[in-house]
Structures are given as C-alpha cells and as structure tokens.
Design an enzyme around this catalytic site. Structure first.
Site, PDB file in Angstrom:
ATOM      1  N   ASP A   1      -2.406  -4.767   0.305  1.00  0.00           N
ATOM      2  CA  ASP A   1      -1.954  -6.051   0.838  1.00  0.00           C
ATOM      3  C   ASP A   1      -2.737  -6.526   2.056  1.00  0.00           C
ATOM      4  O   ASP A   1      -3.109  -7.709   2.143  1.00  0.00           O
ATOM      5  CB  ASP A   1      -0.451  -6.044   1.118  1.00  0.00           C
ATOM      6  CG  ASP A   1       0.019  -4.864   1.950  1.00  0.00           C
ATOM      7  OD1 ASP A   1      -0.821  -4.063   2.433  1.00  0.00           O
ATOM      8  OD2 ASP A   1       1.242  -4.718   2.123  1.00  0.00           O
TER       9      ASP A   1
ATOM     10  N   GLN B   1       0.810  -1.211   0.000  1.00  0.00           N
ATOM     11  CA  GLN B   1       0.000   0.000   0.000  1.00  0.00           C
ATOM     12  C   GLN B   1       0.849   1.269   0.000  1.00  0.00           C
ATOM     13  O   GLN B   1       2.041   1.241   0.321  1.00  0.00           O
ATOM     14  CB  GLN B   1      -0.915   0.010   1.231  1.00  0.00           C
ATOM     15  CG  GLN B   1      -2.033  -1.019   1.171  1.00  0.00           C
ATOM     16  CD  GLN B   1      -3.013  -0.849   2.311  1.00  0.00           C
ATOM     17  OE1 GLN B   1      -2.939  -1.552   3.302  1.00  0.00           O
ATOM     18  NE2 GLN B   1      -3.941   0.086   2.163  1.00  0.00           N
ATOM     19  N   HIS B   2       0.201   2.359  -0.358  1.00  0.00           N
ATOM     20  CA  HIS B   2       0.680   3.734  -0.153  1.00  0.00           C
ATOM     21  C   HIS B   2       1.771   4.197  -1.122  1.00  0.00           C
ATOM     22  O   HIS B   2       2.020   5.397  -1.212  1.00  0.00           O
ATOM     23  CB  HIS B   2       1.211   3.952   1.273  1.00  0.00           C
ATOM     24  CG  HIS B   2       0.368   3.401   2.363  1.00  0.00           C
ATOM     25  ND1 HIS B   2      -0.977   3.688   2.489  1.00  0.00           N
ATOM     26  CD2 HIS B   2       0.670   2.568   3.400  1.00  0.00           C
ATOM     27  CE1 HIS B   2      -1.457   3.062   3.544  1.00  0.00           C
ATOM     28  NE2 HIS B   2      -0.488   2.381   4.116  1.00  0.00           N
TER      29      HIS B   2
END
Length: 466
Positions: free
Chosen positions: A234, A71-72
């Site tokens: 995830d 992520q991110h």
C-alpha cells in the site's frame, strides 16, 4: 479510450478506480467494506474486490488491472490451494514475542544487513514463527505463503482452490512485487532474492514463495484476457500514485502515521526504526510508522467537545509553541520511537496557558513533532528531502497545514485529495499494459509557505525526554 483499473485492498475496505490510461482521468470508481478484526478470512477480500468492481460498473472496457494491498499479512495455503487459517493482518500483535525470538537468534544487525529490516510484530516472518509455535499442526500443512495482494492477484488470474477456480491450485503461479516482498523480513531489496534460511527459521520448513516481479512486469492475465500487473504494497502504491520521485518525502496522517521517501539506494537500519522497503518503481522506500497520528486529534477534540474543524480553528487562535504547553502523544504506546508501554503526557501547563486554544494547538504540534522525528530518522539513513507531500484525512485541516509548515523544515505541498493507493495501482496497470511509466500530472491543492519555528520542536524534544 483505453481503460485501466487500480485496486486498493486495505484493512478496512476495497476501493477500485478506473482511469484513462493516457491521461489518468477518473472514469468511474467503486468500493466495498472488509470485515473488522486483525485476522480475516481472505475469501472476504475476494468477495469485496468483486463487489467493488460491480459498484464501479464492472470490468467492461478495462484492459489492465493491478492490485495495491495492505502489507505484511500472512496468507498460508495447503497443497490444494486452500487457505489453512484466517490471515493474520499487519496490525495483529500476537507475534511480538516471536519477533524478539527471531532477533535473539539472528541478531538485529544481521537481519538489517540481509533483509533491510529488523523484525517487529507487523512483519510476515514473525507471524509465521507464531504459527509454528502456537499452531504447529497448521504450520506443518503450509505449502505456500502469500501476502494479501499476492493472493488476490492469483485469484484474479483464475487460480485458486481445487473445485473453486478455473485454473486450479498452481502454487508456482503465485507472484508478488519488490515492495510487498520487502516487508516480509525474508527478502532483500539489495540482492533481489529470498533469504530461504530466514524463511525456514520462521516457519520451520521450506514452502513455495511468490515469484517477485519488476515494476512494469505482467503477472499474467485474467481468464477474460485482461492484463494483470505486478501489484504493490500500500505505501509503495501510494508513492506511485503521487508520482513521488527521489527528493520527495511523503507524510501520511491517518489513524496511524507514516513517513516514507523515494530514494535510489536501499537502506538498512540496524536499530529497526527505519524499515528499508523497496518501492513500486525500482527504487527504495525507507519508511517509519507511528501509532499515534489522527487519533491524537480525535482524543483531544473529544476532551474539548469539538469537531475536527473547530479543533483547528481553536489551534490557530494560539501562538506557535502553544505558550509552552506540550503534548507528547503516546496514547497507545508508540512504535517510533519503540515505546510500547508509554502513555501520553501534557506538560508545561500554567493557569495562563491552560486554555482551549493552547490545548488544541499542543495536540496538533505534538502529533506533527512525532512525525518530524520520523523524518529525522529517515534522513539519518542518507535520504535527501527537498519536498514534503502531506496526505491523509488530517491534511485537509487548515491548522494542520499551517502548523506543519512551522514544525517541518522542508517545503510542504498538499496534493488534491484522492485514493492514492488505488491510483498508484492504476498507474502500474497502465505501465504493464503499455511498457512505459505513465506521466499523469499530480494535482496540487496547496503549497504552504515554509515558516519553521524551531522552538516548537525544541520544547517537544525536552518534554519527550523526561
């Protein structure tokens, strides 16, 4: 047999599982490494994805694919679909000041209300603000912003830079899903919309953002006609791989630790402790993360000169609460609670209690108490916990399981070891293919009898408060 593929494009590697869409049975699998570092050229992920599929025997027979990803991460594209600079990953902390700047400008409560999260260095918005401030020429070229799994899904469907992809740089064909969008700090799980004002505040100008798909939606198909699912972040993919339902809480013990729960209502914690993410099934996924999890055991095992297995055996020789010995395991600072400059401490040691077994047990108790504090924070958002799913490498240690049953006050279940993120992506691919959420059974390895010992957390709380 109808085959579906799930991908886990994580920080360290790309893993692929190919499963029977009807039963969930594993047919074949593969993997390939990713480069080290906190900033990576996304083309390395694309190469690893193709290598992992090759290792898994290729795409033969696969009718649907979905990608779970870290992520991110910030992937910025120019008007020609080219990556402008290496992607900043979730664990790149150079945007810590940018997070503070955004909070100062907007307010923590307002961020929580509008996006369900309060900015920290992990989140995409803070990385975009860093780019605006530190590399303004690069920021000015940004025509689209994607997350790692968004970009890989786009490439899988045949889109990409001019001259390097069959369908070219159609930026408007970028897609994402609710779970990954909820980790940007400019999308709301409550409204289902981007907050363009917050996005522009971060980057400095507007740009193309991926279309947000629902859990069973199709992003499209590959040039060869394979259905491509929405994908997921995830943690949300792992929850789907575990078939987690409302009432389930997942405690994952890896290098870092996470505690997340599936719930039917979005959360908004103005303290920033609990991130109000969305999940991959249409529900919410409130989550906390700790910096110090399995590496706590690495550190103490190293001091004692033992393996992880031996550390566990030593710990089981000591009594619960380790004869008063307590480890507060903030070796590298901590994220939950937010104590970036903290250090670890051993306390309660006497000549009688300073033994190898008590030190080993204090390490496991301290690590789990930190995660139990995280569970308390998640429940503080109105989440009900009826079952705790204990996963991650450390969950295979018998001592960790036994101590977990004493630290937590929720029944502990240990699922069979697996690639939960890739498995969740495979479930999602089957869902996109058939229109129905798969009912694959979750294999359970152990159910640990609850044996809560309040004294463990009481003495930990006292030591952590000092």
């Amino acid at each position: 047999m109808t085959l579906v593929a799930g991908v886990d494009s994580s920080t360290q590697s790309c893993k692929v599982v190919i499963r029977d869409a009807t039963t969930g049975a594993l047919v074949r699998s593969g993997r390939a490494p990713h480069p080290d570092g906190t900033e990576v050229d996304p083309t390395a992920w694309w190469g690893a994805l193709l290598s992992a599929f090759s290792d898994a025997g290729g795409f033969d027979g696969v009718e649907a694919i979905s990608i779970g990803g870290q992520q991110h991460g910030m992937v910025v594209l120019d008007a020609d679909g080219r990556v402008i600079r290496d992607a900043l990953l979730w664990n790149d902390t150079r945007s810590a000041q940018a997070a503070l700047d955004l909070i100062a400008e907007v307010g923590a409560e307002e961020y929580a209300r509008r996006t369900g999260v309060v900015p920290v260095a992990s989140f995409t918005a803070t990385k975009l603000r860093w780019l605006r401030d530190a590399e303004p020429e690069a920021a000015a070229r940004v025509a689209a912003v994607a997350l790692p799994h968004d970009w890989l899904t786009w490439r899988l469907r045949g889109f990409g830079p001019v001259g390097e992809s069959p369908l070219g740089p159609v930026l408007e064909e970028l897609t994402t899903d609710r779970s990954d969008a909820s980790g940007t700090a400019y999308w709301s799980a409550t409204t289902g919309d981007y907050d363009r004002e917050l996005f522009v505040r971060a980057l400095g100008h507007d740009a193309v953002l991926p279309r947000v798909l629902g859990p069973s939606d199709r992003a499209g198909q590959t040039p060869d006609g394979i259905v491509v699912g929405a994908g997921a972040g995830d943690n949300a993919a792992a929850a789907l791989g575990l078939d987690a339902q409302p009432g389930d809480v997942v405690v994952s013990i890896g290098t870092s630790g996470t505690v997340f729960a599936v719930t039917d209502a979005p959360t908004a914690d103005a303290s920033g402790t609990v991130a109000g993410f969305a999940d991959a099934s249409g529900n919410a996924l409130p989550l906390i993360a700790t910096l110090n999890a399995a590496r706590v055991l690495d550190a103490v095992a190293g001091v004692l000169g033992v393996s992880h297995a031996e550390l566990g055996r030593l710990a089981l020789e000591a009594e619960p609460a380790a004869s008063g010995a307590v480890l507060v395991p903030y070796f590298e600072g901590e994220r939950t609670p937010n104590l970036p400059d903290a250090t670890a401490t051993f306390s309660g040691l006497t000549l009688a209690s300073t033994t190898r077994p008590t030190l080993a047990r204090a390490a496991i108790e301290g690590m789990l108490c930190g995660l139990a504090d995280g569970l308390d924070a998640v429940r503080g958002q109105g989440v009900t916990a009826t079952r705790l799913l204990l996963i991650g490498g450390a969950a295979q240690n018998p001592a960790v399981r036994a101590v977990a049953a004493q630290v937590f006050d929720v029944p502990v279940v240990v699922p069979a070891a697996g690639e939960y993120v890739a498995d969740g992506a495979a479930r999602q691919a089957a869902w996109a293919l058939t229109g129905s959420r798969p009912t694959w059974a979750l294999a359970i390895e152990a159910e640990v009898p609850l044996d809560t010992r309040p004294v463990i957390r009481e003495q930990y709380a006292a030591a952590a408060a000092r």
